[in-house]
Write a protein that holds these residues in place. Structure first.
Motif, mmCIF file in Angstrom:
data_model
loop_
_atom_site.group_PDB
_atom_site.id
_atom_site.type_symbol
_atom_site.label_atom_id
_atom_site.label_comp_id
_atom_site.label_asym_id
_atom_site.label_seq_id
_atom_site.Cartn_x
_atom_site.Cartn_y
_atom_site.Cartn_z
ATOM 1 N N UNK A 297 -7.484 -13.387 4.028
ATOM 2 C CA UNK A 297 -8.561 -12.497 4.448
ATOM 3 C C UNK A 297 -8.063 -11.474 5.454
ATOM 4 N N UNK A 300 -4.063 -7.014 4.896
ATOM 5 C CA UNK A 300 -4.745 -5.759 4.608
ATOM 6 C C UNK A 300 -5.058 -5.676 3.130
ATOM 7 N N UNK A 301 -6.029 -4.861 2.828
ATOM 8 C CA UNK A 301 -6.561 -4.815 1.472
ATOM 9 C C UNK A 301 -5.764 -3.866 0.610
ATOM 10 N N UNK A 302 -4.552 -3.622 1.009
ATOM 11 C CA UNK A 302 -3.798 -2.583 0.319
ATOM 12 C C UNK A 302 -3.520 -2.928 -1.128
ATOM 13 N N UNK A 303 -3.325 -4.192 -1.422
ATOM 14 C CA UNK A 303 -2.933 -4.518 -2.787
ATOM 15 C C UNK A 303 -3.975 -5.310 -3.506
ATOM 16 N N UNK B 96 -12.398 -4.852 1.781
ATOM 17 C CA UNK B 96 -12.462 -4.946 0.334
ATOM 18 C C UNK B 96 -13.905 -4.798 -0.096
ATOM 19 N N UNK B 239 -6.171 -0.195 8.973
ATOM 20 C CA UNK B 239 -5.830 -0.921 7.759
ATOM 21 C C UNK B 239 -4.459 -1.555 7.859
ATOM 22 N N UNK B 299 -7.416 -0.345 -7.447
ATOM 23 C CA UNK B 299 -6.328 -1.291 -7.254
ATOM 24 C C UNK B 299 -5.072 -0.804 -7.966
ATOM 25 N N UNK B 302 -3.084 1.756 -6.140
ATOM 26 C CA UNK B 302 -2.710 1.384 -4.781
ATOM 27 C C UNK B 302 -3.581 2.105 -3.760
ATOM 28 N N UNK B 303 -4.842 2.302 -4.105
ATOM 29 C CA UNK B 303 -5.840 2.892 -3.217
ATOM 30 C C UNK B 303 -5.490 4.301 -2.761
#
Lengths: 303, 356
Positions: A297, A300-303, B96, B239, B299, B302-303
């Motif tokens: 959690x 980071x939400x990068x992937x 997310x 981030x 996704x 890669x955003x």
């Protein structure tokens, strides 16, 4: 009326409960599987189809579990071998499950099965109220009730449980003991998928006796939420799942009573309730998160 | 557990070695990752009596062969691009957002409400922007619930936004079966049609509306904000490392709330475009699955907002192929979701170790 709702809570909550117990195993080992929804759908269709073919609901339940397990294998491979993002992989799995079952399930939509039926337990089911609520269900529901204490025992009182929890907390410890944490996680994810599949099969083979496209309608997501609500404890997850079931049962009761509430607000109720339940526990200090999981959690939400 | 051991082909050392492969083999692997899902899906189609080669050829031909087909692809890609941005922007701040589905639905709901109840007689020059605003507001409101739960309730935003999707669908269901139902619909659950002048202008010879230009403009805007402004820098710092961001005095809650609201507005605009550009009225299923497709497109990219242009176009192409599959060979259009999922599975499998 209260007895009706409680009975309904068990009847419609069991599928979520089974899935949440499975997800609990997986998350205790450090892998979150949002694809539980897909696993449930696969289990619902697999179980239903097998029951249609063989006429044996027990084989159906088993096949449902295997279908769920098969789907969770994809998640396990991607996450554990390829280092894929757990949340993204789980979501894709959910999507995959919806697509595959919608396609393969077309010919089963109009099929009918006998499936599991309520089998009252002699003597016990004659107890007023309690007997009706607890001891007048299909066999899968009884088994699922037995599963919860069994799972608690395994998790907190056996060596296997310690190994499983160590995989989710500190994998270094397992390395030091000569256990491969990845294997433990694989086993946990597969077990989770198996239980989610049985949960799905319970829905189609025992609860509705039918197959409808996307019939789980978010129950897998709710199961994941319930594990968090339950602070990763089996009994609390059971309670949460039955709470969801009760909200579903309330729907039927209100409709039967003819109260002037739009059914759509009643449809929402279980999901809103789940959110509210989460909100209450999340405000507490969150020390019970398995460490390996909190990294998922926090990453980071990068992937 | 012997079977499981067989599934673990590479040790971490080997995995690192693969990362240092010679370029030729690297490219070879990328080609494999790209082709494998199509081959697998092709086998699946063959099994179901459809010639996969014809489907793939017609997929490419319809996407690039004539303006109409190209337009159809862009029509599908537009909402995917916007909901993709709705996933990508929060992702850059470390959140997310899987709520694109619900945010789009509520955006479409508010846009339709505004169009049907308020803007019926308003000319296009004022009506369309107002409707757009209503859509953005709807999406932002819905994302606002997630933001509130995240910031004030410390709830996990992934689960919260996912659950809210289901609530949103029922809310739309309530309105199209109730207050917003078309009185002339013979009891079918949809809203009245929006006024003619509120429909988005369409390019000649296609069904393509100007909404896709809007979507591209938003993609560029999000990229500009992320790459060139102070706010974007703070978002990316947050981030990258939340603790560092806190130490540096960045107001984390404010940014979390901000990106989620902006994301909701983008998804809501996608809902408005679906109503004003394509459907003309709200149905219970308006925009269904676009939210998830957007997340997957983000996704795959890669955003990155500009790479998202490419991935949403690709998913749009596959979605159009799904329609063709349904018309041409009777397979349900949902079966292309399998192809999309396969593409993603292989991408995830191929991108070994990248920010797991």
């Amino acid at each position: 009326m209260i007895a009706d709702i409680l009975t309904g809570a068990l009847r419609s909550g069991t599928s979520v409960m089974l899935a949440s117990q499975g997800e609990l195993i997986s998350e205790r080992a450090g892998v979150i599987n949002l694809g539980t929804e897909g696993c449930m759908l696969a289990g619902a269709l697999g179980g239903f189809a097998t029951t249609v073919w063989t006429g044996n609901p027990w084989l159906g339940a088993l096949a449902g579990g295997l279908c769920g397990m098969l789907l969770s294998l994809i998640h396990a491979c991607l996450v554990l071998d390829r280092g894929a993002n757990q949340l993204a992989s789980g979501l894709t799995l959910m999507f995959f499950g919806i697509g595959v079952t919608a396609f393969l399930g077309r010919s089963f939509v109009s099929e009918q099965i006998v499936g599991f039926n309520p089998a009252p337990i002699p003597v016990l089911s004659d107890i007023p109220v309690l007997g009706e609520v607890l001891f007048n269900h299909d066999p899968l529901t009884y088994l699922s009730m037995l599963l919860v204490p069994a799972l608690w025992f395994v998790l907190f009182r056996t060596r296997i449980g310690i190994i499983l929890r160590a995989a989710g907390e500190r994998e270094e410890v397992l390395f030091a003991c000569g256990v491969n944490p990845r294997l433990v996680r694989y086993a946990a994810v597969l077990a989770g998928g198996f239980l989610a599949g049985i949960g799905g099969a319970q829905l189609s083979v025992a609860y509705t006796h039918s197959w409808v496209e996307n019939m789980t309608a978010g129950r897998g997501v709710v199961a994941v939420a319930m594990v968090i609500f339950a602070a990763w404890r089996p009994f609390r997850a059971m309670l949460g799942a039955y709470l969801f079931g009760a909200a579903q049962a309330l729907q039927l009761t209100v409709q039967q009573q003819g109260l002037p509430i739009s059914p759509y607000f009643l449809f929402m109720a279980p999901y809103v309730l789940t959110l509210a339940a989460l909100l209450i526990v999340e405000r507490r200090k969150r020390s019970s998160v398995p460490e390996g999981l909190s990294r998922v959690f926090a990453a980071d939400a990068d992937g | 557990m012997k079977t499981e051991a067989d599934l673990l082909p590479l040790s971490p050392q080997a995995a690192r070695a693969v990362g240092r492969l010679r370029p030729a083999r690297k490219i070879g692997r990328q080609i494999f990752v790209f082709l494998a899902p199509f081959v697998l899906y092709g086998l699946f189609l063959l099994y179901n009596g459809v010639n996969p080669w014809e489907l793939y050829v017609s997929m490419v031909r319809s996407a690039f062969g004539d303006w109409f087909g190209f337009g159809e692809t862009l029509i599908k890609a537009t909402p995917i691009l916007l909901t993709g941005l709705a996933a990508a922007l929060p992702a850059r701040a470390g959140l997310i957002n899987v709520g694109g589905e619900g945010q789009l639905a509520i955006g479409a709901l508010l846009a339709t409400m505004a169009a049907v109840w308020l803007l019926d007689a308003v000319p296009a020059a004022a009506g369309i922007p107002l409707m757009l605003f209503a859509g953005a507001l709807g999406g932002a409101l819905w994302a606002g619930v997630t933001a509130l739960l995240k910031v004030a309730g410390r709830m996990n935003e992934t689960i919260a936004s996912l659950l809210l999707n289901y609530v949103a669908v029922f809310l739309v269901g309530y309105f199209v079966h109730g207050p917003l139902k078309d009185p002339h619909s013979f009891n079918w659950p949809f809203s009245p049609e929006i006024a003619r002048q509120l429909r988005l202008p369409v390019f000649d010879g296609t069904r393509l509306h100007i909404g896709f230009l809007l979507a591209i403009a938003f993609a560029v805007l999000v990229w500009l904000v992320l790459a060139k402004t102070g706010t974007g820098f703070r978002i990316r710092v947050l981030g990258g490392n939340r603790i560092a961001a806190e130490r540096a005095g960045i107001r984390v809650s404010l940014i979390y709330a901000g990106v989620l609201l902006a994301a909701g507005a983008l998804a809501g605009i996608a809902g408005m475009i679906e109503i004003a550009g394509i459907e003309g009225r709200l149905r219970p299923t308006t925009g269904a699955t676009y939210g998830y497709l957007g997340f997957l497109a983000a996704w795959m990219a890669w955003n990155h907002p500009l790479r998202l242009l490419l991935t949403s176009f690709l998913l749009g192409m596959i979605a159009v192929a799904g329609n063709e599959l349904e018309i041409g060979s009777g397979l349900p259009s949902s079966s292309v979701h399998m192809l999309m999922a396969l593409v993603l599975f292989f991408l995830m499998g191929g991108a070994r170790g990248r920010k797991a």
